[in-house]
Design a protein around this motif. Structure first.
Motif, mmCIF file in Angstrom:
data_model
loop_
_atom_site.group_PDB
_atom_site.id
_atom_site.type_symbol
_atom_site.label_atom_id
_atom_site.label_comp_id
_atom_site.label_asym_id
_atom_site.label_seq_id
_atom_site.Cartn_x
_atom_site.Cartn_y
_atom_site.Cartn_z
ATOM 1 N N ALA A 121 0.767 -1.192 0.112
ATOM 2 C CA ALA A 121 0.009 0.104 -0.044
ATOM 3 C C ALA A 121 1.065 1.177 0.047
ATOM 4 O O ALA A 121 0.515 1.934 -0.791
ATOM 5 N N LEU A 122 1.848 1.239 0.664
ATOM 6 C CA LEU A 122 2.729 2.610 0.741
ATOM 7 C C LEU A 122 3.667 2.602 -0.336
ATOM 8 O O LEU A 122 3.355 3.866 -0.887
ATOM 9 N N GLY A 123 4.304 1.555 -0.875
ATOM 10 C CA GLY A 123 4.817 1.706 -2.195
ATOM 11 C C GLY A 123 3.772 2.226 -3.459
ATOM 12 O O GLY A 123 4.263 3.211 -4.146
ATOM 13 N N SER A 124 2.892 1.717 -3.432
ATOM 14 C CA SER A 124 1.724 2.138 -4.270
ATOM 15 C C SER A 124 1.150 3.659 -4.056
ATOM 16 O O SER A 124 1.286 4.341 -5.249
ATOM 17 N N MET A 125 0.980 3.915 -2.972
ATOM 18 C CA MET A 125 0.507 5.445 -2.619
ATOM 19 C C MET A 125 1.918 6.281 -3.186
ATOM 20 O O MET A 125 1.459 7.360 -3.634
ATOM 21 N N ILE A 126 3.072 5.899 -2.606
ATOM 22 C CA ILE A 126 3.898 6.998 -3.101
ATOM 23 C C ILE A 126 3.960 7.046 -4.704
ATOM 24 O O ILE A 126 4.263 8.307 -5.342
ATOM 25 N N SER A 127 4.056 5.846 -5.365
ATOM 26 C CA SER A 127 4.332 5.921 -6.821
ATOM 27 C C SER A 127 2.816 6.613 -7.487
ATOM 28 O O SER A 127 3.161 7.403 -8.436
ATOM 29 N N ALA A 128 1.822 6.342 -6.883
ATOM 30 C CA ALA A 128 0.494 7.040 -7.441
ATOM 31 C C ALA A 128 0.519 8.538 -7.167
ATOM 32 O O ALA A 128 0.012 9.196 -7.908
ATOM 33 N N THR A 129 1.196 8.777 -5.980
ATOM 34 C CA THR A 129 1.308 10.437 -5.937
ATOM 35 C C THR A 129 2.008 11.095 -6.889
ATOM 36 O O THR A 129 1.898 12.142 -7.436
ATOM 37 N N TYR A 130 3.343 10.252 -7.177
ATOM 38 C CA TYR A 130 4.179 10.762 -8.206
ATOM 39 C C TYR A 130 3.459 10.928 -9.793
ATOM 40 O O TYR A 130 3.605 11.984 -10.341
ATOM 41 N N ALA A 131 2.683 10.018 -9.981
ATOM 42 C CA ALA A 131 1.938 9.869 -11.175
ATOM 43 C C ALA A 131 0.893 10.963 -11.183
ATOM 44 O O ALA A 131 0.743 11.760 -12.113
ATOM 45 N N GLY A 132 0.332 11.080 -10.185
ATOM 46 C CA GLY A 132 -0.588 12.378 -9.784
ATOM 47 C C GLY A 132 -0.005 13.781 -10.198
ATOM 48 O O GLY A 132 -0.687 14.451 -10.930
ATOM 49 N N LEU A 133 0.856 13.738 -9.494
ATOM 50 C CA LEU A 133 1.607 15.207 -9.693
ATOM 51 C C LEU A 133 2.008 15.476 -11.000
ATOM 52 O O LEU A 133 2.058 16.568 -11.414
ATOM 53 N N ALA A 134 2.233 14.364 -11.668
ATOM 54 C CA ALA A 134 3.026 14.719 -13.239
ATOM 55 C C ALA A 134 1.735 14.850 -14.145
ATOM 56 O O ALA A 134 2.156 15.315 -15.228
#
Length: 135
Positions: A121-134
């Motif tokens: 969950a944490l790894g996915s959340m961090i990666s999704a945050t970067y994707a969303g910010l992009a």
């Protein structure tokens, strides 16, 4: 048709390494386009992460789980940084790498380290945050 996962990982590492290398060579020829540096570094980090994932069982779990995920998260952060560079917006390198730092710091908590679902969950959340910010 069955897919052979080790073969897919080898192809993934090869393609990501080639793409990252080509982007870095292109950046060396045209340093005004800094996005190529960010994206090339992202591809190479992704290649290292995929190679470490593929080495699971051959190398210690510390490398094939903890460090591999840190590289994959760094790849997401560097891809985000590349998008910001392409849009000519300012970006600090540490913003792109803070996600990996959070990941590695969280692994120091024994209960977190033992909970596979929490790590995913944490790894996915961090990666999704970067994707969303992009976007």
């Amino acid at each position: 048709m069955t897919l052979d996962v080790p073969t897919l990982l080898v192809v993934t590492v090869f393609i990501a390494t080639m793409a990252g290398g080509l982007m870095l060579v292109t950046w060396l020829q045209n340093r005004t386009e800094s996005a190529l540096l960010g994206w090339g570094a992202a591809y190479l980090c992704g290649a290292v992460g995929a190679a470490l994932f593929g080495a699971r069982g051959q190398v210690p779990d510390f490398w094939s789980i903890n460090i591999a995920n840190a590289f994959m998260i760094a790849a997401a952060g560097l891809a985000w940084a590349g998008v910001r560079m392409f849009d000519r917006r300012p970006v600090a390198l540490w913003y792109a790498l803070v996600g990996s730092g959070v990941w590695l710091a969280a692994l120091g908590v024994g209960e977190f380290y033992q909970a596979l679902h929490a790590r995913a969950a944490l790894g996915s959340m961090i990666s999704a945050t970067y994707a969303g910010l992009a976007t």
